[in-house]
Design a protein around this motif. Structure first.
Motif, short mmCIF file in Angstrom:
data_model
loop_
_atom_site.label_atom_id
_atom_site.label_comp_id
_atom_site.label_asym_id
_atom_site.label_seq_id
_atom_site.Cartn_x
_atom_site.Cartn_y
_atom_site.Cartn_z
N SER A 62 -68.81 6.23 -53.18
CA SER A 62 -67.49 6.22 -52.56
C SER A 62 -66.36 6.49 -53.56
O SER A 62 -65.19 6.34 -53.22
CB SER A 62 -67.25 4.88 -51.86
OG SER A 62 -67.37 3.80 -52.77
N LEU A 91 -68.48 10.16 -50.50
CA LEU A 91 -67.51 11.25 -50.65
C LEU A 91 -68.17 12.51 -51.18
O LEU A 91 -67.49 13.50 -51.49
CB LEU A 91 -66.38 10.84 -51.60
CG LEU A 91 -65.53 9.64 -51.19
CD1 LEU A 91 -64.46 9.37 -52.23
CD2 LEU A 91 -64.89 9.85 -49.82
N ALA A 96 -62.10 11.22 -44.81
CA ALA A 96 -61.99 9.87 -45.38
C ALA A 96 -60.63 9.70 -46.04
O ALA A 96 -60.14 10.61 -46.72
CB ALA A 96 -63.10 9.61 -46.40
N SER A 137 -62.43 5.82 -52.12
CA SER A 137 -62.32 5.62 -50.68
C SER A 137 -61.58 4.33 -50.36
O SER A 137 -61.75 3.31 -51.04
CB SER A 137 -63.71 5.58 -50.06
OG SER A 137 -63.65 5.24 -48.69
N VAL A 156 -58.31 8.23 -48.87
CA VAL A 156 -58.60 7.91 -50.27
C VAL A 156 -57.31 7.63 -51.03
O VAL A 156 -56.21 8.02 -50.60
CB VAL A 156 -59.34 9.08 -50.96
CG1 VAL A 156 -60.72 9.28 -50.37
CG2 VAL A 156 -58.52 10.36 -50.89
#
Length: 366
Positions: free
Chosen positions: A162, A116, A85, A109, A87
């Motif tokens: 997230s 996450l 992901a 995120s 970030v």
């Protein structure tokens, strides 16, 4: 409503008691130039359990990362990773932070990652507003939220999965220059501008260290002479910041939050002579549907006819009360409790009193 007003009275009483006590200079002011700095970075979180994102910039960042390790993907090949992901990393660099010290970071995120949780942040530089790298972040995330999804499409999410934190997740690599040891004076900036507090601070310092040591620049800033030697300056400021002074009273204010119905009144709220009447007007509208059906031999159709009923109730308990000159907060709360006004009614009463010029306070609606 009565609990709210009683709580307001309690707060006002506590504020009055605290006002009589002195406050330390370090609790109501800060030294000019001695402050924290914001850091930000962009990176990747890896090791997710299929909850990563598929955003184009995540794929591009992943390609760039593995290229740094000597791995090249063929053109047009989609890595199809769901455990990565993209970030953004934010942190606050405290004043006087030195290389080798650690600070906390927040990881958020950027794409459509579901969670996450269980991820680890890959080595990421953190930059300041000037573009220089002041810290590097890396480590395992602590995520407070979580989510679950069923095979039928149902899902549940608790808190925000997230966003995560990494305690001591960044190491400081560069110190921020400070003007703490420069010049012959330092400037204290009050957290809340107040001429009375600034004067009290100047008088207290001058009484202890001699006339002319401190001078007020304005309602916020006080300049204090200081030794050039760093060791002496630290000891000198330790004495000054622990001095206790009496702060000035805040302006009379009434804070109204129309969304939550919260009303907070300051201790210095006063009103001029005024008469107030309060009444409740309730309008109830109901809609009923009647079915009209012809008899068996009639040549007609069954129809539904709406019937509207309107009832008006003025409460029947309208009361008027009168305030004399110089009425305090306690009297206002007592009078409002007697009539049982709801928060919305009290807001309307206060606004009307302000328009009439009877309310001697600043009315702030947030």
């Amino acid at each position: 409503m009565k609990n709210l007003l009683l709580l307001t009275t309690l707060f006002a009483t506590l504020f009055t008691a605290f006002w009589a006590q002195a406050e330390r200079i370090k609790d109501i002011s800060s030294i000019s130039g001695v402050r924290s700095n914001q850091l930000v970075g962009y990176g990747l979180v890896v090791g997710l359990d299929g909850t990563g994102d598929r955003s184009p910039f995540t794929t591009q960042t992943f390609r760039n990362m593995i290229t740094e390790f000597g791995i090249t993907l063929p053109p047009g090949v989609d890595p199809r990773v769901r455990n990565v992901a993209a970030v953004t990393i934010t942190a606050e660099l405290p004043a006087f932070a030195k290389p080798g010290q650690r600070i906390d970071v927040t990881v958020s995120s950027l794409g459509d990652a579901q969670s996450l949780r269980g991820g680890a942040l890959v080595f990421t530089p953190l930059k300041g507003a000037d573009g220089n790298v002041y810290a590097v972040a890396q480590g395992n995330l602590i995520v407070g939220g979580f989510g679950a999804e069923g095979n039928d499409g149902s899902s549940i999410t608790v808190n925000v999965p997230s966003v995560g934190r990494i305690p001591n997740g960044a190491m400081v690599e560069r110190a921020v220059p400070s003007n703490f040891a420069r010049g012959d004076s330092l400037i204290f900036n009050l957290d809340q501008a107040d001429f009375t507090t600034a004067r009290s601070m100047v008088d207290k310092i001058n009484d202890l260290l001699g006339p002319g040591t401190a001078e007020a620049i304005d309602a916020t800033s006080v300049r204090v002479s200081a030794p050039r030697d760093t060791t002496q300056r630290v000891s000198y400021l330790s004495i000054i910041e622990n001095l206790e002074i009496e702060t000035g009273r805040e302006r009379a204010k009434i804070i109204i939050n129309s969304r939550t119905g919260t009303i907070v009144m300051g201790q210095n709220v006063m009103i001029e002579p005024v008469a107030v009447t309060h009444g409740n007007l309730v309008v109830t509208i109901t809609e009923d549907f009647n079915v009209e059906q012809p008899n068996a031999l009639a040549d007609g159709d069954t129809v539904v006819v709406p019937e509207t009923n309107i009832n008006i109730d003025d409460g029947g308990d309208s009361r008027m009360f009168k305030f004399g000159p110089g009425v305090s907060l306690d009297n206002i709360v007592k009078a409002v409790n007697e009539i049982g006004a709801a928060p919305g009614d009290l807001m309307a009463i206060l606004e009307a009193m302000k328009q009439a010029g009877a309310l001697k306070a600043e009315l702030i609606v947030i």
